[in-house]
Design an enzyme around this catalytic site. Structure first.
Site, PDB file in Angstrom:
ATOM      1  N   CYS A  93      65.781  19.865   5.837  1.00  0.00           N
ATOM      2  CA  CYS A  93      65.514  19.043   4.518  1.00  0.00           C
ATOM      3  C   CYS A  93      64.604  19.706   3.698  1.00  0.00           C
ATOM      4  O   CYS A  93      63.687  18.956   3.262  1.00  0.00           O
ATOM      5  CB  CYS A  93      65.283  17.604   4.970  1.00  0.00           C
ATOM      6  SG  CYS A  93      66.323  17.095   6.376  1.00  0.00           S
ATOM      7  N   CYS A  99      58.193  10.339   3.166  1.00  0.00           N
ATOM      8  CA  CYS A  99      57.492   9.705   2.009  1.00  0.00           C
ATOM      9  C   CYS A  99      57.879   8.388   1.868  1.00  0.00           C
ATOM     10  O   CYS A  99      58.089   7.773   0.802  1.00  0.00           O
ATOM     11  CB  CYS A  99      57.854  10.579   0.850  1.00  0.00           C
ATOM     12  SG  CYS A  99      59.699  10.520   0.209  1.00  0.00           S
ATOM     13  N   ASP A 113      60.985  17.351   7.074  1.00  0.00           N
ATOM     14  CA  ASP A 113      60.622  16.329   6.094  1.00  0.00           C
ATOM     15  C   ASP A 113      61.975  15.427   5.717  1.00  0.00           C
ATOM     16  O   ASP A 113      62.855  15.743   5.062  1.00  0.00           O
ATOM     17  CB  ASP A 113      60.327  17.091   4.615  1.00  0.00           C
ATOM     18  CG  ASP A 113      60.044  16.256   3.601  1.00  0.00           C
ATOM     19  OD1 ASP A 113      59.725  14.934   3.998  1.00  0.00           O
ATOM     20  OD2 ASP A 113      59.786  16.430   2.331  1.00  0.00           O
ATOM     21  N   GLY A 170      62.373  22.233  -2.430  1.00  0.00           N
ATOM     22  CA  GLY A 170      61.515  23.574  -1.947  1.00  0.00           C
ATOM     23  C   GLY A 170      60.063  23.616  -1.971  1.00  0.00           C
ATOM     24  O   GLY A 170      59.467  24.451  -1.902  1.00  0.00           O
ATOM     25  N   GLY A 171      59.521  22.402  -2.360  1.00  0.00           N
ATOM     26  CA  GLY A 171      57.991  22.343  -2.504  1.00  0.00           C
ATOM     27  C   GLY A 171      57.546  23.224  -1.127  1.00  0.00           C
ATOM     28  O   GLY A 171      56.575  23.925  -1.169  1.00  0.00           O
ATOM     29  N   ALA A 231      65.221  20.865   0.236  1.00  0.00           N
ATOM     30  CA  ALA A 231      65.302  20.989  -1.094  1.00  0.00           C
ATOM     31  C   ALA A 231      64.521  19.929  -1.924  1.00  0.00           C
ATOM     32  O   ALA A 231      64.340  18.911  -1.129  1.00  0.00           O
ATOM     33  CB  ALA A 231      66.824  20.703  -1.666  1.00  0.00           C
TER      34      ALA A 231
HETATM   35  C1  LIG Z   1      62.678  14.198   1.072  1.00  0.00           C
HETATM   36  S1  LIG Z   1      63.854  15.173   0.411  1.00  0.00           S
HETATM   37  C2  LIG Z   1      62.955  16.873   0.997  1.00  0.00           C
HETATM   38  C3  LIG Z   1      61.947  17.300   0.099  1.00  0.00           C
HETATM   39  C4  LIG Z   1      61.559  18.744   0.133  1.00  0.00           C
HETATM   40  N1  LIG Z   1      61.053  18.915   1.894  1.00  0.00           N
HETATM   41  C5  LIG Z   1      60.391  19.460  -0.639  1.00  0.00           C
HETATM   42  O1  LIG Z   1      59.298  19.281   0.055  1.00  0.00           O
HETATM   43  O2  LIG Z   1      60.613  19.847  -1.794  1.00  0.00           O
HETATM   44  C6  LIG Z   1      65.058  15.025   1.405  1.00  0.00           C
HETATM   45  C7  LIG Z   1      66.269  16.230   1.425  1.00  0.00           C
HETATM   46  O3  LIG Z   1      66.933  15.992   2.860  1.00  0.00           O
HETATM   47  C8  LIG Z   1      68.313  16.474   2.578  1.00  0.00           C
HETATM   48  N2  LIG Z   1      68.935  16.071   3.462  1.00  0.00           N
HETATM   49  C9  LIG Z   1      69.625  14.698   3.775  1.00  0.00           C
HETATM   50  N3  LIG Z   1      69.992  14.481   4.710  1.00  0.00           N
HETATM   51  C10 LIG Z   1      70.393  15.821   5.476  1.00  0.00           C
HETATM   52  C11 LIG Z   1      70.972  16.385   6.470  1.00  0.00           C
HETATM   53  N4  LIG Z   1      71.678  15.834   7.445  1.00  0.00           N
HETATM   54  N5  LIG Z   1      70.827  17.837   6.748  1.00  0.00           N
HETATM   55  C12 LIG Z   1      70.186  18.582   5.663  1.00  0.00           C
HETATM   56  N6  LIG Z   1      69.736  18.128   4.674  1.00  0.00           N
HETATM   57  C13 LIG Z   1      69.574  16.719   4.474  1.00  0.00           C
HETATM   58  C14 LIG Z   1      68.631  16.105   1.133  1.00  0.00           C
HETATM   59  O4  LIG Z   1      69.633  16.658   0.372  1.00  0.00           O
HETATM   60  C15 LIG Z   1      67.054  16.131   0.319  1.00  0.00           C
HETATM   61  O5  LIG Z   1      67.197  17.252  -0.092  1.00  0.00           O
END
Ligand SMILES: C[S@@+](CC[C@H](N)C(=O)[O-])C[C@H]1O[C@@H](n2cnc3c(N)ncnc32)[C@H](O)[C@@H]1O
Length: 452
Positions: free
Chosen positions: A265, A382, A329, A269-270, A267
């Site tokens: 998870c 978060c 995350d 990308g931080g 994006a």
């Molecule tokens: C909290 S954000 C992640 C922030 C990221 N880790 C960062 O530090 O920039 C949650 C991410 O989970 C992804 N997501 C949600 N359900 C998912 C799944 N089943 N598989 C993969 N990615 C998922 C979303 O697209 C979103 O980009």
């Protein structure tokens, strides 16, 4: 699943801006459109601001952001202010008219707009929105409020109106009444601008160049409201914007260099950038192609590389590589980030939060599947809701006796111990680091897979 690789070979991200300029370039009309579209809950304020604010001057874009941010932060209060004087009509215009009234009240009482300007511009907005038959009503309600002011219902504090009951209830139960009140008040405030520096040894240098404060945890903190792209070092890829709390989980692995680490998870990308900057062979997985474009862009700008997999991390490929460590995350209600995303107050709900719990559980099971024995699993959200944090990890540990917590220590956080729980997890609250501008709410646990 589709895998590709981001490197620093000059690959252009596919993020060519193709959206057409909005037809209406009046920021108040765009604020109305945004409020209408937010009601569905699917799309976020940031996405709508990017869509609608694109053709505006930077002054109008700031006004739009400020108008929406103030409306969302004061929404319960605004509705209480309107309640004695305004009853929505029983027709299809009700939502639009209510949102027009709300924008008027925001400008009248919660922004630095003249009373005259607030009333006239709202009347004009009703006219431009085609609500001719309600123009007199808009004028009468707002002029009445301008003349008489308002009083909130007896014994009710502003934050109680502005934070939805489901959130107040959970926070009170979890953190106690006094703390819940402080958390709510802090959540309704504004966040500072936080920056992570790519090369850790250059942090002090960049803090000085940017005129920021170096937090004990390594983040550089600046005043918000600055144009990020104009700050020194941005175009050279020396740093990226990342909240101080969100920057912690990726710093807590015991080894990076040459190790394979999943960022599940990932994006925008931080955390991928933090892992890659520390020399990890990072595999970034996210299901959102659109959001993964940001990962490509970000990696390219900071001159780092990672394997990028587009796919559902609750169902990783059978031949997915086994890794030395996993950072998860998980998608969550994001209630720790209300300061940055006040639309969460409107969009989030107990039902939505509960719908994410089984996904978080599946993600943890997949993390276990691809983690080598001896490897570390860092789980974070978060969210301020224990269902999505403490309870998930408690239940995972109960089902997986081959895992144990590896307590997080203050030494790993530059001596900062305010958020470390007795379990050795991080429960970060918006009230933490208050003297320095607060933090996003965040949860983080570090586990070790001791046996297969
Ligand atoms: C909290 S954000 C992640 C922030 C990221 N880790 C960062 O530090 O920039 C949650 C991410 O989970 C992804 N997501 C949600 N359900 C998912 C799944 N089943 N598989 C993969 N990615 C998922 C979303 O697209 C979103 O980009």
């Amino acid at each position: 699943m589709r895998e590709s690789r981001s490197n620093h070979s000059g690959r252009r991200s596919p993020d060519a801006r193709t959206s057409a300029a909005p037809v209406a370039a009046d920021p108040r009309m765009l604020a109305l459109k945004t409020l209408q579209e937010l009601r569905g809950g699917e799309v976020t304020l940031d996405e709508l601001l990017a869509k609608h604010g694109y053709a505006l001057s930077s002054r109008d874009r700031n006004f739009l952001r400020h108008l929406l941010g103030s409306t969302l932060r004061h929404l319960g209060e605004i509705d209480a202010i309107l309640a004695p004087r305004y009853h929505p009509p029983q027709d299809r215009t009700a939502n639009r008219l209510t949102n027009i009234m709300r924008l008027g009240v925001t400008q009248l009482f919660f922004m630095d707009v003249s009373d005259h300007g607030a009333v006239d511009s709202t009347v004009n907005l009703a006219r431009d929105a085609g609500l001719h038959k309600y123009i007199k009503l808009v004028n009468a309600v707002l002029r009445g409020l301008q003349r008489d002011g308002y009083e909130l219902p007896d014994g009710v504090e502003d934050w109680q109106l502005n934070v939805p009951a489901w959130l107040r209830g959970v926070w009170k139960k979890t953190y106690g009444a006094d703390r819940a009140r402080e958390i709510a008040r802090a959540s309704l405030g504004y966040a500072k601008l936080d920056i992570s520096v790519r090369d850790a040894e250059e942090r002090a240098e960049w803090a000085e160049k940017l005129g920021g404060t170096l937090l004990p945890t390594g983040t550089i903190r600046l005043e918000s409201g600055q144009r990020i792209r104009d700050l020194p070092g941005y175009n050279d890829g020396k740093w990226w914007v990342q909240d101080a709390a969100a920057a912690l989980p990726a710093l807590l692995f015991s080894q990076y260099d040459g190790k394979t680490i999943y960022d599940l998870c990932a994006a925008p990308g931080g955390k991928t950038m933090q892992l890659a900057a520390r020399g990890a062979n990072t595999i970034a997985v996210d299901k959102s192609e659109g959001r993964l474009r940001r990962v490509y862009e970000n990696l390219e700008r900071v001159d780092l590389g990672a394997a990028i997999v587009t796919g559902d991390a609750t169902d990783l490929a059978d031949d997915a590589p086994i890794a030395d460590a996993v950072l998860l995350d998980a998608p969550c209600s994001a209630t720790g980030t209300i300061r940055r995303h006040p639309d969460i107050l409107l969009r989030s709900s107990d039902a939505l939060m509960k719908s994410l719990l089984p996904i978080q559980q599946k993600l943890l099971l997949q993390a276990d599947r691809v983690l080598a024995v001896g490897g570390e699993l860092i789980y974070c959200t978060c969210s301020m809701q224990p269902d999505e944090g403490e309870f998930q990890i408690k239940s995972f540990l109960a089902d997986h006796p081959n895992y144990a917590r590896k307590p997080i220590t203050a030494d790993e956080l530059g001596g900062w111990d305010e958020a470390i729980t007795t379990e050795g997890e991080l429960r970060i609250l918006p009230t933490h680091m208050a003297d320095l501008g607060g933090m996003d709410g965040f949860y983080c646990a570090r586990l070790v897979k001791q046996r297969g």
